[in-house]
Design a protein around this motif. Structure first.
Motif, PDB file in Angstrom:
ATOM      1  N   GLU A  76       0.832  -1.208   0.000  1.00  0.00           N
ATOM      2  CA  GLU A  76       0.000   0.000   0.000  1.00  0.00           C
ATOM      3  C   GLU A  76       0.864   1.255   0.000  1.00  0.00           C
ATOM      4  O   GLU A  76       0.609   2.207  -0.740  1.00  0.00           O
ATOM      5  N   GLN A  80       1.149   4.199  -2.897  1.00  0.00           N
ATOM      6  CA  GLN A  80       0.891   5.579  -2.509  1.00  0.00           C
ATOM      7  C   GLN A  80       2.084   6.484  -2.831  1.00  0.00           C
ATOM      8  O   GLN A  80       1.907   7.630  -3.258  1.00  0.00           O
ATOM      9  N   VAL A  83       2.173   7.274  -6.586  1.00  0.00           N
ATOM     10  CA  VAL A  83       1.181   8.292  -6.946  1.00  0.00           C
ATOM     11  C   VAL A  83       1.594   9.661  -6.405  1.00  0.00           C
ATOM     12  O   VAL A  83       1.451  10.685  -7.085  1.00  0.00           O
ATOM     13  N   ARG A  88       0.189   9.752 -10.709  1.00  0.00           N
ATOM     14  CA  ARG A  88      -0.720   8.777 -11.283  1.00  0.00           C
ATOM     15  C   ARG A  88      -0.056   7.406 -11.313  1.00  0.00           C
ATOM     16  O   ARG A  88       1.154   7.273 -11.087  1.00  0.00           O
ATOM     17  N   LEU A  89      -0.858   6.393 -11.629  1.00  0.00           N
ATOM     18  CA  LEU A  89      -0.347   5.051 -11.894  1.00  0.00           C
ATOM     19  C   LEU A  89      -1.197   4.458 -13.005  1.00  0.00           C
ATOM     20  O   LEU A  89      -2.392   4.244 -12.833  1.00  0.00           O
ATOM     21  N   ASP A  90      -0.587   4.223 -14.147  1.00  0.00           N
ATOM     22  CA  ASP A  90      -1.318   3.762 -15.326  1.00  0.00           C
ATOM     23  C   ASP A  90      -1.185   2.272 -15.574  1.00  0.00           C
ATOM     24  O   ASP A  90      -2.122   1.638 -16.094  1.00  0.00           O
ATOM     25  N   ALA A 130      -3.152  -0.980  -6.376  1.00  0.00           N
ATOM     26  CA  ALA A 130      -3.079  -0.205  -7.621  1.00  0.00           C
ATOM     27  C   ALA A 130      -4.455   0.166  -8.148  1.00  0.00           C
ATOM     28  O   ALA A 130      -4.607   1.185  -8.833  1.00  0.00           O
ATOM     29  N   ARG A 132      -6.990   1.338  -6.659  1.00  0.00           N
ATOM     30  CA  ARG A 132      -7.575   2.551  -6.075  1.00  0.00           C
ATOM     31  C   ARG A 132      -7.240   3.806  -6.887  1.00  0.00           C
ATOM     32  O   ARG A 132      -8.149   4.547  -7.276  1.00  0.00           O
ATOM     33  N   PRO A 133      -5.964   4.085  -7.174  1.00  0.00           N
ATOM     34  CA  PRO A 133      -5.694   5.258  -8.006  1.00  0.00           C
ATOM     35  C   PRO A 133      -6.182   5.090  -9.447  1.00  0.00           C
ATOM     36  O   PRO A 133      -6.565   6.081 -10.088  1.00  0.00           O
ATOM     37  N   MET A 134      -6.158   3.872  -9.956  1.00  0.00           N
ATOM     38  CA  MET A 134      -6.641   3.650 -11.321  1.00  0.00           C
ATOM     39  C   MET A 134      -8.134   3.950 -11.426  1.00  0.00           C
ATOM     40  O   MET A 134      -8.599   4.515 -12.420  1.00  0.00           O
ATOM     41  N   LYS A 136      -9.809   6.067  -9.573  1.00  0.00           N
ATOM     42  CA  LYS A 136      -9.971   7.519  -9.475  1.00  0.00           C
ATOM     43  C   LYS A 136      -9.683   8.209 -10.801  1.00  0.00           C
ATOM     44  O   LYS A 136     -10.374   9.165 -11.179  1.00  0.00           O
ATOM     45  N   GLN A 137      -8.677   7.729 -11.524  1.00  0.00           N
ATOM     46  CA  GLN A 137      -8.333   8.368 -12.803  1.00  0.00           C
ATOM     47  C   GLN A 137      -9.108   7.760 -13.970  1.00  0.00           C
ATOM     48  O   GLN A 137      -9.007   8.240 -15.097  1.00  0.00           O
TER      49      GLN A 137
END
Length: 253
Positions: A76, A80, A83, A88-90, A130, A132-134, A136-137
């Motif tokens: 985690e 974090q 990001v 970001r994390l693509d 991963a 979670r940020p994906m 969001k974006q």
């Protein structure tokens, strides 16, 4: 002679490659970095990680993270940090894992748990973090490494079960996250000619058997697998999800 012009296909994107110090992870990192992505290579082996970073210095933008995928909190925190540092994390590639072979009746609890914890639970930990940020974006590419062994191999009950679990996990993730334009696909390599394979005392006999069993009469190369990572990570693969792609020279079982 004119300098080689690097591709910018992944310009502005950020990739996290877990198990990035190994042969398949390293070549995947090389490809993505050379095509414009910033690549964070993560691995539990710090010395190998630093050596890989040095090897990739000319490929593009690369950074490192020491990571134990079985440590939920560490995973985690690593995501974090990616990001926080890059916005970001693509792309997530989970290439970590190893076999600890043994006949079923001789296999120890330790052999079972070691392999399942890294190959399967570690993959789950990375995907969950991963995602979670994906989400969001509203974009992401998740690429897991299964193995041809997911069909079942004698003497590899632990490894085969873990890799079959990776396939089921990946397909479930694909169904759950597709609404956010996140794809999830698994690559199932056959026998790939890596440094770790060449160090085995039985390399020659293993390689000979594999070549005979393959439709394409050679061993796979790390570059073969990396090429598939590059495709699955690309915008061109946006309608491909929940699949298992065998990079095995035509050997499936």
């Amino acid at each position: 002679m004119a300098a080689e012009v690097k591709s910018t296909e992944f310009s502005g994107q950020v990739a996290l490659i877990v198990g990035g110090a190994g042969g398949l992870g390293r070549e995947s990192a090389r490809l993505l970095a050379s095509r414009g992505s910033h690549v964070v290579i993560a691995d539990i082996n710090e010395s190998a990680l630093l050596a890989t970073a040095g090897d990739l210095a000319d490929a593009g933008s690369v950074s490192t993270a020491v990571l134990d995928v079985t440590d939920t909190g560490a995973v985690e925190s690593a995501v974090q940090s990616v990001v926080a540092d890059h916005g970001r994390l693509d792309i997530l590639v989970t290439s970590q894992g190893f076999p600890q072979d043994g006949r079923l009746t001789d296999m120890t609890d330790e052999q079972w748990h070691n392999v399942v914890n890294v190959c399967l639970t570690g993959t789950f930990n990375c995907i969950r973090a991963a995602a979670r940020p994906m989400i969001k974006q509203e974009y992401g590419r998740i690429i897991t490494f299964a193995s041809r062994a997911w069909h079942g191999n004698p003497g590899q009950a632990n490894y085969s079960a873990a890799k079959a679990g990776v396939v089921g996990l990946t397909r479930s993730v694909a169904k759950e996250l597709g609404r956010y334009s996140i794809t999830a696909n698994a690559i199932a390599p056959g026998l790939i000619d890596t440094e770790s394979l060449r160090q085995l005392p039985t390399y020659d006999s293993i390689a000979e058997r594999a070549v005979k069993a393959n439709s394409i009469r050679r061993l796979g190369l790390p570059e073969d697998v990396a090429a598939m990572v590059g495709y699955l990570a690309s915008p061109a693969a946006g309608f491909l999800t929940g699949e298992v792609v065998h990079v095995s020279g035509g050997r499936f079982s």
